[in-house]
Motif scaffolding. Structure first.
Motif, short mmCIF file in Angstrom:
data_model
loop_
_atom_site.label_atom_id
_atom_site.label_comp_id
_atom_site.label_asym_id
_atom_site.label_seq_id
_atom_site.Cartn_x
_atom_site.Cartn_y
_atom_site.Cartn_z
N ALA A 84 58.08 -12.06 2.97
CA ALA A 84 56.90 -12.71 3.54
C ALA A 84 57.16 -14.21 3.64
O ALA A 84 58.06 -14.74 2.98
N TRP A 85 56.36 -14.86 4.44
CA TRP A 85 56.42 -16.31 4.56
C TRP A 85 55.51 -16.96 3.53
O TRP A 85 54.34 -16.62 3.44
N ARG A 86 56.03 -17.88 2.78
CA ARG A 86 55.22 -18.75 1.91
C ARG A 86 54.78 -19.96 2.72
O ARG A 86 53.72 -20.50 2.56
N SER A 87 55.66 -20.37 3.64
CA SER A 87 55.39 -21.45 4.59
C SER A 87 56.23 -21.16 5.82
O SER A 87 57.42 -20.85 5.70
N VAL A 88 55.62 -21.22 6.99
CA VAL A 88 56.33 -20.88 8.23
C VAL A 88 57.01 -22.11 8.83
O VAL A 88 56.59 -23.24 8.59
N PRO A 89 58.04 -21.89 9.63
CA PRO A 89 58.61 -23.03 10.37
C PRO A 89 57.62 -23.46 11.46
O PRO A 89 56.89 -22.64 12.02
N THR A 90 57.57 -24.75 11.70
CA THR A 90 56.70 -25.29 12.75
C THR A 90 57.52 -26.24 13.62
O THR A 90 58.65 -26.60 13.27
N ARG A 91 56.95 -26.65 14.72
CA ARG A 91 57.66 -27.61 15.59
C ARG A 91 57.96 -28.90 14.83
O ARG A 91 58.98 -29.52 15.04
N THR A 92 57.05 -29.32 13.97
CA THR A 92 57.24 -30.57 13.23
C THR A 92 58.08 -30.37 11.98
O THR A 92 58.60 -31.34 11.43
N ALA A 93 58.22 -29.14 11.52
CA ALA A 93 59.04 -28.84 10.33
C ALA A 93 59.79 -27.52 10.57
O ALA A 93 59.47 -26.50 9.97
N PRO A 94 60.83 -27.56 11.45
CA PRO A 94 61.58 -26.33 11.69
C PRO A 94 62.44 -25.92 10.50
O PRO A 94 62.88 -24.77 10.41
N PHE A 95 62.68 -26.86 9.58
CA PHE A 95 63.41 -26.61 8.34
C PHE A 95 62.71 -27.35 7.21
O PHE A 95 61.96 -28.30 7.44
N VAL A 96 62.99 -26.96 5.99
CA VAL A 96 62.55 -27.72 4.82
C VAL A 96 63.40 -28.98 4.76
O VAL A 96 64.63 -28.92 4.91
N ASP A 97 62.77 -30.12 4.58
CA ASP A 97 63.49 -31.38 4.46
C ASP A 97 64.13 -31.46 3.07
O ASP A 97 63.41 -31.42 2.07
N PRO A 98 65.47 -31.58 2.98
CA PRO A 98 66.13 -31.61 1.67
C PRO A 98 65.66 -32.75 0.77
O PRO A 98 65.50 -32.57 -0.44
N GLY A 99 65.42 -33.92 1.34
CA GLY A 99 64.97 -35.06 0.54
C GLY A 99 63.60 -34.82 -0.08
O GLY A 99 63.36 -35.15 -1.25
N THR A 100 62.70 -34.24 0.69
CA THR A 100 61.38 -33.94 0.17
C THR A 100 61.45 -32.83 -0.87
O THR A 100 60.75 -32.87 -1.87
#
Length: 134
Positions: free
Chosen positions: A112-128
Motif C-alpha cells: 500500500a501507499w503510505r504517501s503517493v508520488p506527486t508532481r511536486t514530489a515524484p521522489f522522497v527528497d534524501p535531504g529531508t
C-alpha cells in the motif's frame, strides 16, 4: 494511513495501472527500507516536514511491515543513514534488489501507499529524509 495525502491522476511511469509490479532498484528509483514501527515513525516525521507531500513511500501490510522510501536513482549511496536502514540501489551487495510498487488505486495487497508520488514530489527528497531521522 494515506488518507491525508491527495491522490491525483498523475503518476510516474514506474507506477503500475493495477495490482503491483516489482521494479529494479537503481533504475527507476533507489529505496531506503526500514522495518515496522521505526519505519512508521520516520514516515510520520517526513510527512510532517513536507506538509504531507513527502513523495513515494510504500509499506507492506503483513510480515515485518517494511516501509520503503523511494529516492531519486543514484542518491541513496550519497548519504549516511542510521544502522537500522537498508539501502537498495543499482549496487546492492550480492544480488539485484527489487521493490514492489503498488498501483495508486484498487487491490494492491500486500502493498500500500503510505504517501503517493506527486508532481511536486515524484521522489522522497534524501535531504529531508535525513532530517526526519534527527
Amino acid at each position: 494511513m494515506n488518507e491525508e495525502i491527495p491522490h491525483g491522476d498523475w503518476a510516474p511511469d514506474w507506477v503500475p495501472d493495477a495490482g503491483f509490479q516489482l521494479r529494479l532498484a537503481g533504475v527507476h528509483f533507489d529505496a531506503l527500507r526500514i522495518q515496522g514501527q521505526l519505519g512508521e515513525e520516520t514516515a510520520q516525521e517526513l510527512c510532517r516536514l513536507t506538509d504531507y507531500d513527502a513523495g513515494p513511500i510504500v509499506y507492506e501490510l503483513n510480515g515485518y511491515r517494511w516501509m520503503y522510501f523511494l529516492l531519486p536513482p543514484g542518491t541513496a549511496r550519497e548519504h549516511s543513514w542510521p544502522s537500522y536502514t537498508q539501502r537498495y540501489t543499482s549496487r546492492t551487495r550480492y544480488a539485484s534488489a527489487y521493490v514492489g510498487v503498488p498501483a495508486l488505486y484498487g487491490t494492491t495487497w500486500p502493498l500500500a501507499w503510505r504517501s503517493v508520488p506527486t508532481r511536486t514530489a515524484p521522489f522522497v527528497d534524501p535531504g529531508t529524509l535525513e532530517k526526519a531521522f534527527a
